[in-house]
Design a protein around this motif. Sequence first.
Motif, PDB file in Angstrom:
ATOM      1  N   ALA A   1      -5.054 -52.772  19.297  1.00 33.49           N
ATOM      2  CA  ALA A   1      -4.847 -53.697  18.180  1.00 33.49           C
ATOM      3  C   ALA A   1      -6.011 -54.687  18.202  1.00 33.49           C
ATOM      4  O   ALA A   1      -6.273 -55.320  19.224  1.00 33.49           O
ATOM      5  CB  ALA A   1      -3.523 -54.423  18.326  1.00 33.49           C
TER       6      ALA A   1
ATOM      7  N   HIS B   1      -5.349 -56.214  21.852  1.00 30.15           N
ATOM      8  CA  HIS B   1      -4.669 -55.656  23.018  1.00 30.15           C
ATOM      9  C   HIS B   1      -4.436 -54.158  22.864  1.00 30.15           C
ATOM     10  O   HIS B   1      -4.421 -53.638  21.741  1.00 30.15           O
ATOM     11  CB  HIS B   1      -3.314 -56.358  23.199  1.00 30.15           C
ATOM     12  CG  HIS B   1      -2.524 -56.427  21.921  1.00 30.15           C
ATOM     13  ND1 HIS B   1      -1.624 -55.455  21.555  1.00 30.15           N
ATOM     14  CD2 HIS B   1      -2.530 -57.335  20.897  1.00 30.15           C
ATOM     15  CE1 HIS B   1      -1.098 -55.776  20.370  1.00 30.15           C
ATOM     16  NE2 HIS B   1      -1.632 -56.915  19.939  1.00 30.15           N
TER      17      HIS B   1
ATOM     18  N   GLU C   1      -7.582 -58.052  16.451  1.00 29.45           N
ATOM     19  CA  GLU C   1      -7.031 -59.158  15.660  1.00 29.45           C
ATOM     20  C   GLU C   1      -7.823 -60.458  15.781  1.00 29.45           C
ATOM     21  O   GLU C   1      -7.416 -61.368  16.483  1.00 29.45           O
ATOM     22  CB  GLU C   1      -5.556 -59.388  15.988  1.00 29.45           C
ATOM     23  CG  GLU C   1      -5.196 -59.525  17.446  1.00 29.45           C
ATOM     24  CD  GLU C   1      -3.695 -59.787  17.622  1.00 29.45           C
ATOM     25  OE1 GLU C   1      -3.132 -60.598  16.864  1.00 29.45           O
ATOM     26  OE2 GLU C   1      -3.088 -59.183  18.504  1.00 29.45           O
TER      27      GLU C   1
ATOM     28  N   ASP D   1       1.525 -52.701  15.177  1.00 24.60           N
ATOM     29  CA  ASP D   1       1.295 -54.148  15.129  1.00 24.60           C
ATOM     30  C   ASP D   1       0.114 -54.400  14.191  1.00 24.60           C
ATOM     31  O   ASP D   1      -0.954 -53.802  14.373  1.00 24.60           O
ATOM     32  CB  ASP D   1       0.973 -54.633  16.548  1.00 24.60           C
ATOM     33  CG  ASP D   1       0.790 -56.137  16.670  1.00 24.60           C
ATOM     34  OD1 ASP D   1       1.173 -56.879  15.748  1.00 24.60           O
ATOM     35  OD2 ASP D   1       0.278 -56.564  17.730  1.00 24.60           O
TER      36      ASP D   1
ATOM     37  N   HIS E   1       2.256 -55.112  23.693  1.00 22.23           N
ATOM     38  CA  HIS E   1       1.084 -55.693  24.348  1.00 22.23           C
ATOM     39  C   HIS E   1       0.848 -54.994  25.676  1.00 22.23           C
ATOM     40  O   HIS E   1       1.681 -55.058  26.564  1.00 22.23           O
ATOM     41  CB  HIS E   1       1.281 -57.197  24.572  1.00 22.23           C
ATOM     42  CG  HIS E   1       1.385 -57.977  23.304  1.00 22.23           C
ATOM     43  ND1 HIS E   1       2.365 -58.896  23.062  1.00 22.23           N
ATOM     44  CD2 HIS E   1       0.623 -57.945  22.183  1.00 22.23           C
ATOM     45  CE1 HIS E   1       2.203 -59.419  21.844  1.00 22.23           C
ATOM     46  NE2 HIS E   1       1.152 -58.848  21.286  1.00 22.23           N
TER      47      HIS E   1
ATOM     48  N   GLU F   1      -5.168 -58.143  11.438  1.00 18.84           N
ATOM     49  CA  GLU F   1      -4.986 -57.236  12.577  1.00 18.84           C
ATOM     50  C   GLU F   1      -4.680 -55.828  12.085  1.00 18.84           C
ATOM     51  O   GLU F   1      -3.925 -55.643  11.121  1.00 18.84           O
ATOM     52  CB  GLU F   1      -3.812 -57.721  13.440  1.00 18.84           C
ATOM     53  CG  GLU F   1      -3.473 -56.791  14.604  1.00 18.84           C
ATOM     54  CD  GLU F   1      -2.338 -57.328  15.477  1.00 18.84           C
ATOM     55  OE1 GLU F   1      -1.506 -58.114  14.968  1.00 18.84           O
ATOM     56  OE2 GLU F   1      -2.279 -56.954  16.653  1.00 18.84           O
TER      57      GLU F   1
HETATM   58 MG    MG Z   1      -1.237 -57.979  18.161  1.00 16.64          MG
END
Ligand code: MG
Length: 270
Positions: free
Chosen positions: A204, A173, A206, A109, A180, A237
């Motif tokens: 992650a 996250h 962001e 991600d 997630h 991110e």
């Molecule tokens: Mg994300």
Amino acid sequence: MFERGIEIKTPAQIEIMRRAGLVVGKTLELLRHSAAAGMTTGELDAIAHDNIRSLGATSNFLGYHGFTGVICTSVNDEVVHGIPGARVLNDGDIISIDCGAIVDGWHGDAAITVAIGEVPAEVTELMRVTEESMWRGIAAASLGGRVSDISHAIETYIEGEGDYGIVEGYTGHGIGTAMHQPPNVPNYGRPGRGPKLVKGLALAVEPMVSLGTADSRTLADDWTVVTADGTWAAHFEHSFTLTDQGTWILTALDGGEAKLEELGIPFGGR
Ligand code: MG
Ligand code: MG
């Protein structure tokens, strides 16, 4: 393996996450160079979909709670979660492109914000500050530290750069067998709090930053988040992990090596 709800990956599992991360990184680079005035966000989505497929991966965005794209396309005052479609990009717009992919059940991600043609200097600076705050957050993470060390570094950097809004209500996250996962990684807060940063954790990071308010609202499409005051926002991110050697950015094409070196952080990838 889960410890207190947090998924701890083996080195072999992290290797698969790196493959997913590279699909995301390559797709975002393709989109960065594809995005142009006159194009629709739906066309960008189609390019992303083809690329993810051609790299042997699948999309984690498509069908996520009914989401209809493989990327989120958030233009100008849109912060995150914009739905790709008929919107035409114009010279002078900025667009946040958020992309994810799955390889063998493991997720990546990442997101970039791209300017379409010329944008005002303050908008270029907003994008720079947002991206740099993400790196400063990641750079603040080390084994034995805490999740909010990242949050604090993001906030401290942004506040030192000027009068920006750090968009509230949305966080980074954990990531692994789902896109997630716990823990949340807030973009502000006091350091030394939250879960410990351990080997096998993947996060992650962001930051979402506006030229005005920290407040946002969701449009009637139930997805698109816009700033409450209509000021423009940027979003960057990366997904990363910590190894014995240092920090490894799973969604960066070079693993983050160049930028980490600039920040004096040991590179933990290979
Ligand atoms: Mg994300
Ligand atoms: Mg994302």
